[in-house]
Enzyme design. Structure first.
Site, PDB file in Angstrom:
ATOM      1  N   CYS A   1      24.267 -25.417  29.758  1.00 45.12           N
ATOM      2  CA  CYS A   1      25.108 -26.206  30.660  1.00 45.12           C
ATOM      3  C   CYS A   1      25.681 -27.454  29.995  1.00 45.12           C
ATOM      4  CB  CYS A   1      24.355 -26.570  31.939  1.00 45.12           C
ATOM      5  SG  CYS A   1      23.075 -27.802  31.679  1.00 45.12           S
TER       6      CYS A   1
ATOM      7  N   GLU B   1     -19.792  -2.162   5.394  1.00 45.13           N
ATOM      8  CA  GLU B   1     -19.689  -3.616   5.521  1.00 45.13           C
ATOM      9  C   GLU B   1     -18.233  -4.012   5.755  1.00 45.13           C
ATOM     10  OE1 GLU B   1     -21.427  -3.858   1.520  1.00 45.13           O
ATOM     11  OE2 GLU B   1     -19.820  -5.284   1.082  1.00 45.13           O
TER      12      GLU B   1
ATOM     13  N   LYS C   1      -8.667   0.661   5.582  1.00 46.57           N
ATOM     14  CA  LYS C   1      -7.804  -0.481   5.935  1.00 46.57           C
ATOM     15  C   LYS C   1      -7.319  -0.368   7.374  1.00 46.57           C
ATOM     16  CE  LYS C   1      -6.423  -2.752   1.970  1.00 46.57           C
ATOM     17  NZ  LYS C   1      -5.065  -3.072   1.685  1.00 46.57           N
TER      18      LYS C   1
ATOM     19  N   LYS D   1     -14.622  -5.710   5.146  1.00 48.57           N
ATOM     20  CA  LYS D   1     -13.779  -6.025   3.995  1.00 48.57           C
ATOM     21  C   LYS D   1     -13.177  -7.403   4.245  1.00 48.57           C
ATOM     22  CE  LYS D   1     -10.353  -4.034   0.925  1.00 48.57           C
ATOM     23  NZ  LYS D   1      -9.691  -5.259   0.610  1.00 48.57           N
TER      24      LYS D   1
ATOM     25  N   LYS E   1     -19.828   2.196   1.145  1.00 52.42           N
ATOM     26  CA  LYS E   1     -20.371   2.435  -0.194  1.00 52.42           C
ATOM     27  C   LYS E   1     -21.522   3.427  -0.112  1.00 52.42           C
ATOM     28  CE  LYS E   1     -19.378  -2.350  -1.301  1.00 52.42           C
ATOM     29  NZ  LYS E   1     -19.881  -3.711  -1.437  1.00 52.42           N
TER      30      LYS E   1
ATOM     31  N   CYS F   1      16.211 -30.011  29.644  1.00 52.73           N
ATOM     32  CA  CYS F   1      17.534 -30.177  30.215  1.00 52.73           C
ATOM     33  C   CYS F   1      17.317 -30.799  31.596  1.00 52.73           C
ATOM     34  CB  CYS F   1      18.221 -28.817  30.348  1.00 52.73           C
ATOM     35  SG  CYS F   1      19.667 -28.904  31.401  1.00 52.73           S
TER      36      CYS F   1
ATOM     37  N   ASP G   1       0.835  -1.211   0.000  1.00 59.72           N
ATOM     38  CA  ASP G   1       0.000   0.000   0.000  1.00 59.72           C
ATOM     39  C   ASP G   1       0.867   1.257   0.000  1.00 59.72           C
ATOM     40  OD1 ASP G   1      -2.337  -1.422  -0.033  1.00 59.72           O
ATOM     41  OD2 ASP G   1      -2.613  -1.387   2.147  1.00 59.72           O
TER      42      ASP G   1
ATOM     43  N   CYS H   1      22.101 -29.106  26.136  1.00 61.07           N
ATOM     44  CA  CYS H   1      21.609 -27.830  26.657  1.00 61.07           C
ATOM     45  C   CYS H   1      22.572 -26.712  26.274  1.00 61.07           C
ATOM     46  CB  CYS H   1      21.474 -27.904  28.175  1.00 61.07           C
ATOM     47  SG  CYS H   1      21.073 -26.318  28.928  1.00 61.07           S
TER      48      CYS H   1
ATOM     49  N   CYS I   1      21.668 -26.148  36.163  1.00 63.27           N
ATOM     50  CA  CYS I   1      21.689 -25.492  34.843  1.00 63.27           C
ATOM     51  C   CYS I   1      21.445 -23.995  35.058  1.00 63.27           C
ATOM     52  CB  CYS I   1      20.602 -26.083  33.953  1.00 63.27           C
ATOM     53  SG  CYS I   1      20.371 -25.132  32.446  1.00 63.27           S
TER      54      CYS I   1
HETATM   55  S1  IVH Z   1     -16.890  -3.917  -2.985  1.00 63.75           S
HETATM   56  C1  IVH Z   1     -15.948  -1.964  -7.412  1.00 63.75           C
HETATM   57  N1  IVH Z   1     -17.026  -5.069  -0.673  1.00 63.75           N
HETATM   58  O1  IVH Z   1     -11.507  -5.947  -1.747  1.00 63.75           O
HETATM   59  C2  IVH Z   1     -15.329  -2.863  -6.397  1.00 63.75           C
HETATM   60  N2  IVH Z   1     -15.100  -5.445  -1.996  1.00 63.75           N
HETATM   61  O2  IVH Z   1      -9.273  -4.164  -2.142  1.00 63.75           O
HETATM   62  C3  IVH Z   1     -16.327  -3.141  -5.353  1.00 63.75           C
HETATM   63  N3  IVH Z   1     -13.477  -6.964  -0.974  1.00 63.75           N
HETATM   64  O3  IVH Z   1     -11.767  -5.860  -5.222  1.00 63.75           O
HETATM   65  C4  IVH Z   1     -15.776  -4.008  -4.312  1.00 63.75           C
HETATM   66  N4  IVH Z   1     -14.623  -7.361   0.861  1.00 63.75           N
HETATM   67  O4  IVH Z   1     -12.350  -8.105  -4.006  1.00 63.75           O
HETATM   68  C5  IVH Z   1     -16.288  -4.889  -1.767  1.00 63.75           C
HETATM   69  N5  IVH Z   1     -17.323  -6.072   1.390  1.00 63.75           N
HETATM   70  C6  IVH Z   1     -16.587  -5.876   0.297  1.00 63.75           C
HETATM   71  C7  IVH Z   1     -15.338  -6.499   0.120  1.00 63.75           C
HETATM   72  C8  IVH Z   1     -14.621  -6.252  -1.042  1.00 63.75           C
HETATM   73  C9  IVH Z   1     -13.515  -7.620   0.192  1.00 63.75           C
HETATM   74  C10 IVH Z   1     -12.382  -7.029  -1.937  1.00 63.75           C
HETATM   75  C11 IVH Z   1     -12.841  -6.972  -3.361  1.00 63.75           C
HETATM   76  C12 IVH Z   1     -12.157  -5.740  -3.906  1.00 63.75           C
HETATM   77  C13 IVH Z   1     -10.965  -5.619  -2.987  1.00 63.75           C
HETATM   78  C14 IVH Z   1     -10.374  -4.235  -2.994  1.00 63.75           C
END
Ligand code: IVH
Length: 753
Positions: A432, A124, A335, A126, A311, A448, A48, A429, A454
């Site tokens: 010792c 949500e 992240k 990841k 999102k 040992c 990253d 050992c 020891c």
């Molecule tokens: S949405 C347009 N939701 O993370 C792309 N991706 O680092 C929309 N990933 O390519 C992706 N959990 O493969 C989305 N809850 C989640 C996710 C998720 C894991 C992955 C996915 C994406 C990658 C990006």
């Protein structure tokens, strides 16, 4: 990758061009390994950081940005020799990342600005797995493909059919199912299944997977061709452990929904597996809370997560906000700090502990992981070293999850250059020289057997004596314990065993010299002339005033005086602390208290039979046997005798003999009390001692059998449990009355409810 020395705005154009080239090469190398060979050449955080550096340079020098720069493309490789290529109907994009609350707030503010109105945000988890595209035509699964380069992926349909929970046919009225829909999600292996899979790998003598993502990717990308029946069965078993959660859609002409959250509702009705963890928030602040909450609870989920995806919920805005060639503008990945990093395995060293167990541990190049610096990690025993497949000199994957102890996961085999060497468990050992052997036949762990002399074991025992649960002698920590038992300095160590501890004098301490080591490398620090630097922890040069008084020899340091003073005070510490200090197997503070309370003196314990000992509440036959065994060893008895000769009090003053406290019935006889939180006027230990001294039972957890819970500020779950069970709760003042005058002196209990 060369070390980045300049900030981006200090770079000349030529330097920037060179760096763009170097960064691009490295990023593509890492991507190729990650997506096409299931290998992590460098950890996620480093990756990253490289991408962000490249983005920053391209931002300042836009002319250096090429169309196929890694900042403009999605990771992965299209061409593959193993699986047939599949073109996605709509490109599979990636996500942009943020790494802090501020960066997230900036992103959310920009989205609202661009949208021109407040937006609802769907949050949500990841999932740390691999992306999969499911193509359904009129409700039937036609292909399942990996992401590849975003346009073309690998056809893994045959394998996906064996993954539980992915429907071959969508549920619902066929006439209402779309002609074409691409459903996207993440394939992963739940943590429990991952552990099971690795146990099987170990049993089969095969290398373990370094992490769940590799296990999932490796399992999904297996080929059936050329496998015998047994191998096919294993392949099916591995596939059956995988799971998928869907998190979006690709091509879908005219979707009958207007929000991402509605998409999930529809996908669920079609029988697709959606995550139960998503939430829609009305504001960025709500989303930030969701992010913080899951950062604290990232291990509570059944699968690995590496962040949160936020999102924009309203689908119309997805179109308005659009996407770059790499990622949509309507979504962002937050992240979390990495819990897995790569580092170099410099050596595998064997250490011998207090009980004689010889444990190999990894000495690594120092790295930061999950918020702390790590340089060492235990490797448990030679079988574990073998199972992990690590060689000295390897680049290894290291994991530290939250508060959990750091763990070496495995080597990055691809980075070997032939100079790596195998670890060989020593036969003797390291401290010792005694031949190591298993404690009993068939044990993997080696010990040992030289328990008495020891140096490593004596050092460990002396440190244990000084520890909080032992005699709690602050001046007798790791460093002093080593100095008192150190074998590698010219002076003879004053303690060959702990028997001499309480007879130590200033004259024993003054000559002690220890070699100073570098905290970073563990190697001795050197003087200008190349000799090892030494320290004299227990002596100092006389001051001018002392010299005037004719004291021109070395004077005791304050550490020496404190140590002797604390040792003197320790001679009359409670019997249970002395028992812990004898280092009897299985006798920790709890068993020691039980023994001390019942018997009142070490002589009475020594005179007791197996039955007498095991009859004591909280002792039992294993501890009883360990106690009896301990007294059969001559040098153990010598410790007791020499400590007693030096003035150690092995009895509780006023105790009237075995069973007396219970028989005499103190004010708390027959009652169980739990003390929790900070109770004014009592230390944690003091509160327990007060309960026991009054003839009560000091318990550590609340149950129906608990009579009172004394709770002060900071009391947590125990207080809640007491409330739940209706156990009487008292404060510090009432507790003081309880332990001195008994329950009848307390004011009446408040009415329940
Ligand atoms: S949405 C347009 N939701 O993370 C792309 N991706 O680092 C929309 N990933 O390519 C992706 N959990 O493969 C989305 N809850 C989640 C996710 C998720 C894991 C992955 C996915 C994406 C990658 C990006």
């Amino acid at each position: 990758m060369r070390v980045v020395e300049k900030t981006v705005d200090e770079l000349t154009r030529d330097e920037a061009r060179d760096e763009v080239e170097a960064l691009t090469t490295r990023i593509l190398e890492l991507r190729d390994a990650y997506y096409s060979r299931d290998t992590v050449l460098d950890d996620d955080a480093t990756y990253d950081a490289l991408v962000r550096r490249l983005e920053a340079i391209e931002h300042l020098f836009p002319e250096l940005q090429s169309q196929d720069s890694p900042t403009q493309t999605v990771g992965g490789r299209a061409e593959t020799t193993l699986f047939a290529p599949v073109e996605h109907a709509e490109r599979m994009l990636s996500l942009d990342n943020v790494f802090s609350a501020d960066e997230f707030a900036d992103w959310a503010a920009k989205v609202e600005r661009d949208a021109g109105r407040p937006v609802r945000l769907l949050c949500e988890l990841k999932i740390d797995g691999l992306a999969l595209n499911l193509r359904y035509e009129r409700g039937l699964l036609v292909t399942a493909a990996t992401r590849g380069d975003g346009r073309v992926g690998e056809d893994v349909t045959q394998n996906v059919l064996q993954v539980a929970g992915i429907p071959q046919r969508l549920a619902g009225d066929p006439s209402e199912l779309p002609d074409l829909v691409e459903v996207r999600g993440e394939v992963f292996i739940p943590k429990v299944a991952f552990d099971e899979l690795n146990a099987l790998q170990r049993e089969a003598g095969e290398r373990e997977f370094a992490n769940p993502r590799n296990a999932a990717s490796g399992s999904l990308r297996q080929k059936a061709e050329g496998k015998n029946d047994e191998q096919l069965a294993r392949m099916r078993d591995r596939l059956s452990r995988l799971r998928m959660l869907v998190h979006g859609i690709g091509a879908w002409p005219n979707p009958p929904v207007s929000a991402q959250s509605e998409v999930y509702g529809l996908l669920e009705r079609w029988g697709l597996p959606i995550s139960t963890h998503f939430r829609v928030h009305d504001s960025a602040a709500g989303a930030a809370e969701y992010i913080a909450y899951h950062g604290e609870h990232r291990h509570d989920v059944e699968h690995e997560i590496d962040g949160v995806v936020v999102k924009v919920d309203e689908l119309a805005l997805h179109g308005e906000l659009g996407a770059t060639s790499r990622a949509p503008r309507w979504a962002i990945a937050y992240k979390y700090p990495p819990e897995q990093v790569n580092t170099k395995l410099l050596d595998i060293v064997v250490s011998v502990g207090r009980t004689g167990r010889a444990t190999p541990y990894a000495v690594m190049q120092k790295v930061r992981v999950a918020g702390s610096e790590v340089r060492q990690a235990t490797l448990h025993n030679q079988d574990v070293v073998k199972a992990k497949g690590v060689l000295i000199g390897d680049t290894i994957v290291l994991r530290k999850a939250g508060d959990v102890i750091p763990e070496v996961l495995g080597p990055v085999v691809e980075l070997r250059d032939g100079t790596e060497r195998e670890f060989v468990m020593p036969t003797n050992c390291p401290e010792c020289g005694t031949a190591l052997r298993p404690a009993k036949e068939g044990d993997v762990d080696l010990r040992c057997p030289n328990a008495r002399s020891c140096p490593a074991q004596v050092r460990g025992r002396v440190e244990h004596i000084g520890s909080r649960g032992g005699l709690d002698i602050e001046a007798l920590g790791e460093v002093s314990a080593a100095a008192l038992t150190q074998p590698d300095v010219p002076s003879i160590p004053p303690l060959q065993t702990e028997a001499g501890l309480f007879a130590l004098t200033i004259d024993d301490l003054l000559p002690i010299e220890v070699v100073v080591t570098d905290a970073e490398t563990g190697l001795p620090k050197l003087e200008a002339d190349g000799s090892a630097r030494r320290r004299t922890p227990f002596r100092r040069n006389p001051s001018a005033a002392e010299k005037k008084q004719g004291l021109d020899g070395p004077q005791p340091s304050s550490a020496a005086l404190t140590l002797l003073d604390e040792l003197e005070k320790a001679k009359s510490k409670p019997l249970w602390r002395l028992l812990v200090s004898l280092n009897i197997r299985h006798v920790g503070p709890v068993a020691a208290r039980a023994l001390a309370d019942w018997f009142g003196s070490l002589d009475a314990i020594r005179a007791a039979s197996l039955d007498d000992l095991s009859a004591v509440d909280g002792v039992g036959s294993i501890i009883a046997e360990a106690v009896l065994d301990w007294f059969t060893v001559d040098w153990h008895v010598e410790i007791v005798d020499r400590w007693a000769a030096a003035g150690v009090q092995f009895s509780t003053p006023g105790h009237a003999g075995p069973g007396a406290a219970a028989a005499a019935g103190g004010v708390l006889a027959g009652l169980t009390v739990v003390a929790t939180g900070s109770l004014d006027g009592f230390t944690r230990e003091g509160a327990q001692e007060a309960i026991i001294a009054a003839g009560g039972k000091a318990a550590s957890s609340v149950s129906k059998k608990t009579d009172f819970v004394a709770a002060g500020p900071g009391a947590g779950s125990k207080l809640a449990k007491a409330e739940e069970l209706g156990v009487r709760i008292i404060d510090a003042a009432q507790f003081a009355i309880l332990v001195t005058e008994g329950p009848d002196a307390l004011p009446p209990a408040p009415p329940a409810g």
